[in-house]
Structures are given as C-alpha cells and as structure tokens.
Design an enzyme around this catalytic site. Structure first.
Site, short mmCIF file in Angstrom:
data_model
loop_
_atom_site.label_atom_id
_atom_site.label_comp_id
_atom_site.label_asym_id
_atom_site.label_seq_id
_atom_site.Cartn_x
_atom_site.Cartn_y
_atom_site.Cartn_z
N LYS A 205 2.57 -10.43 13.26
CA LYS A 205 2.48 -9.96 14.65
C LYS A 205 1.55 -10.89 15.56
CE LYS A 205 3.17 -5.42 12.55
NZ LYS A 205 3.13 -4.04 12.61
N HIS B 88 12.14 -5.14 16.16
CA HIS B 88 11.12 -4.47 15.53
C HIS B 88 10.46 -3.34 16.31
CE1 HIS B 88 6.80 -3.80 13.98
NE2 HIS B 88 7.18 -4.36 12.90
N GLU C 280 7.91 -2.14 17.40
CA GLU C 280 6.81 -2.47 18.43
C GLU C 280 7.35 -3.14 19.56
OE1 GLU C 280 4.24 -4.79 15.92
OE2 GLU C 280 3.62 -2.91 15.16
N GLY D 226 1.48 0.61 10.21
CA GLY D 226 0.01 0.20 10.62
C GLY D 226 -0.75 1.59 10.41
N SER E 149 3.09 -0.09 5.98
CA SER E 149 2.17 0.14 5.13
C SER E 149 2.11 -0.19 3.68
CB SER E 149 1.42 1.55 5.17
OG SER E 149 1.04 1.68 6.62
#
Ligand code: PGA
Length: 257
Positions: free
Chosen positions: A15, A99, A101, A177, A217
């Site tokens: 990231k 992704h 995000e 995350g 995660s």
C-alpha cells in the site's frame, strides 16, 4: 492449495508504505530469509516510485515485483497516471487491480477494473484482480451474487487462453486491515465460488489452473490454516507484508510439503 494444478502465490501489498530507502531494507531482509521457498511464487507489490529500486534489489532472486495500480489507456494526457507498458518496461510482472481501497477512495468501478485487466494482459502483465464484499453485504446474504458480478465483469471480453494469466484475490472488505480474518471455511467457500464461475464459463481445466488468493488480515498465525484449504492458493498480504519475519513465516506456510 493444490500445487498439482496451479501456482501458489504469496504477494505482499505494501500500500502507501515504505520509501524506496526503507523498502530496500525490507526487501534485503526478505530476500535473505526466503532462499529455500521453492514451492510458491513470491511477489512484492510496492508503491510505484519504489519499483526501480525493487527490480534492482530483487534481480537474481525468486521474488517478483508487482505494482498496485495502472491506468487503462496506453498513453496520453492523463496527468499523474502510469500505463501498463511503463510498468512492464521497468520489469514489473504483476499488478493489483480493483483493490477495495481503490474502489472506495478512488472511484474504481467494475467497468474500470475490466479496462485495466485488458490493458494489463495486453502488456504482458499478470493482473491480481481483487473482489470482496462489505460486512453489510455479507449479512444481507448476497456475498456470492456480488462476487459473481465482480468476477464476471472483471474478465468480460478476456479470451479463454488468457484467463490463466489472471490471479484472483478474494478480499472481504470487513477483514482488510481490521485484524478480523475470515474463517478458513469462509475464505475457501468464496474462493471455490470464484473457481465455479470460471469453470462454468471456461471449463474445468482452466478453472483448476487459476490461482485464487485470500486477503484480509492474513498473518503469520493464521496463514497455515487458510492455505491448507483446497481452493485458497495463496495470499495477498497487507500489514503483515511490512514485517520481514511475518511475511517470511507466511511464505514458509505456503511452502509446506
Ligand atoms: P491486510 O490487507 O492484510 O492488512 O488486511 C490486505 C489487502 O488489503 O490486500
């Protein structure tokens, strides 16, 4: 994992972390410890400006370099953007597309994801296509429907012979995350669903050759169980890819006999 039919791929998604100077330290540490990992492909998806450093640092290693995004046009007036051929020219092998995000913060849609998949394949890159549901969508019971739409639209128009070059990453948004991992069974269920979509469209041989990762995660503690699932062919690792010891432990879990 099923190494008989398909590649296991462990990819770190850094990231927006690590300057090139910091990234070099991390890559040197990883490189020094993953020497014997021969059963899986290892990828470092680094920030765009770190790519030249990463290519140089990983030359003569088993670790491939990936990017985290690309623009779908081959060139032109798109200030601030990076094309597939620019990445390819630098020595990039993989590129993360769609992704969550990017979907959430940068307006990425199923349509732009599809255009980016075509652009990546055209340039000879391997797309890592991310799909996944939010917690609300899971609770509404529409996870599989949503994944079907995301997968089908991502690969719309891609010829059968290129499907195997695509890596899919099932990343439930609620697990990214957050420290909340999908159970191994939940992860496998959706990865299996993705394989079924591919099978229905392209047949059993193609479906069983496609790598489908889990992300969200994944860490040094849970990687072993997740990777033991038959349809989980690797991981897309965020937080845990920033610590060499954790990342190498995950690589070793993928390397189990
Ligand atoms: P995480 O991120 O491992 O930090 O949850 C995964 C990802 O976003 O690819």
């Amino acid at each position: 994992m099923n190494r008989r039919y398909r590649k296991t791929i462990i990819a770190g998604n850094w990231k927006m972390n690590k300057t090139a100077t910091e990234g070099k330290v991390l890559l040197d540490e990883i490189k020094a410890s993953v020497g014997k990992a021969k059963w899986c492909e290892i990828v470092a998806c680094v920030p765009a400006v770190d790519i030249p450093m990463a290519v140089k640092a990983l030359k003569d290693s088993r670790i491939a370099v990936g990017a985290q995004n690309l623009h779908y046009e081959p060139s032109g007036a798109y200030t601030g953007e990076i094309s597939a051929s620019m990445l390819k020219d630098l020595g990039v092998k993989y590129v993360i597309i769609g992704h969550s995000e990017r979907r959430q913060y940068f307006g990425e849609t199923d349509v732009t994801v599809n255009k980016k998949v075509h652009a990546a394949l055209e340039a000879g890159l391997h797309p890592i296509v991310c799909v996944g549901e939010s917690l609300e969508q899971r609770e509404m019971g529409i996870t599989n429907d949503l994944i079907s739409v995301q997968v089908k639209s991502a690969i719309c128009g891609v010829p059968a012979d290129k499907i195997r070059r695509i890596v899919f990453a099932y990343e439930p948004i609620w697990a990214i995350g957050t420290g909340k991992t999908a159970t191994s069974e939940q992860a496998n269920e959706v990865c299996e669903h993705i394989r079924t979509i591919i099978r229905k469209q392209f047949g059993a041989r193609t479906a069983r050759a496609v790598t489908i990762q889990y992300g969200g995660s994944m860490n040094a503690k849970n990687a072993h169980d997740l990777l033991a699932q038959p349809d989980v062919d690797g991981g897309l690792i965020g937080g845990a890819s920033l610590k060499s010891a954790d990342f190498v432990t995950i690589v070793n879990a993928a390397n189990q006999e």
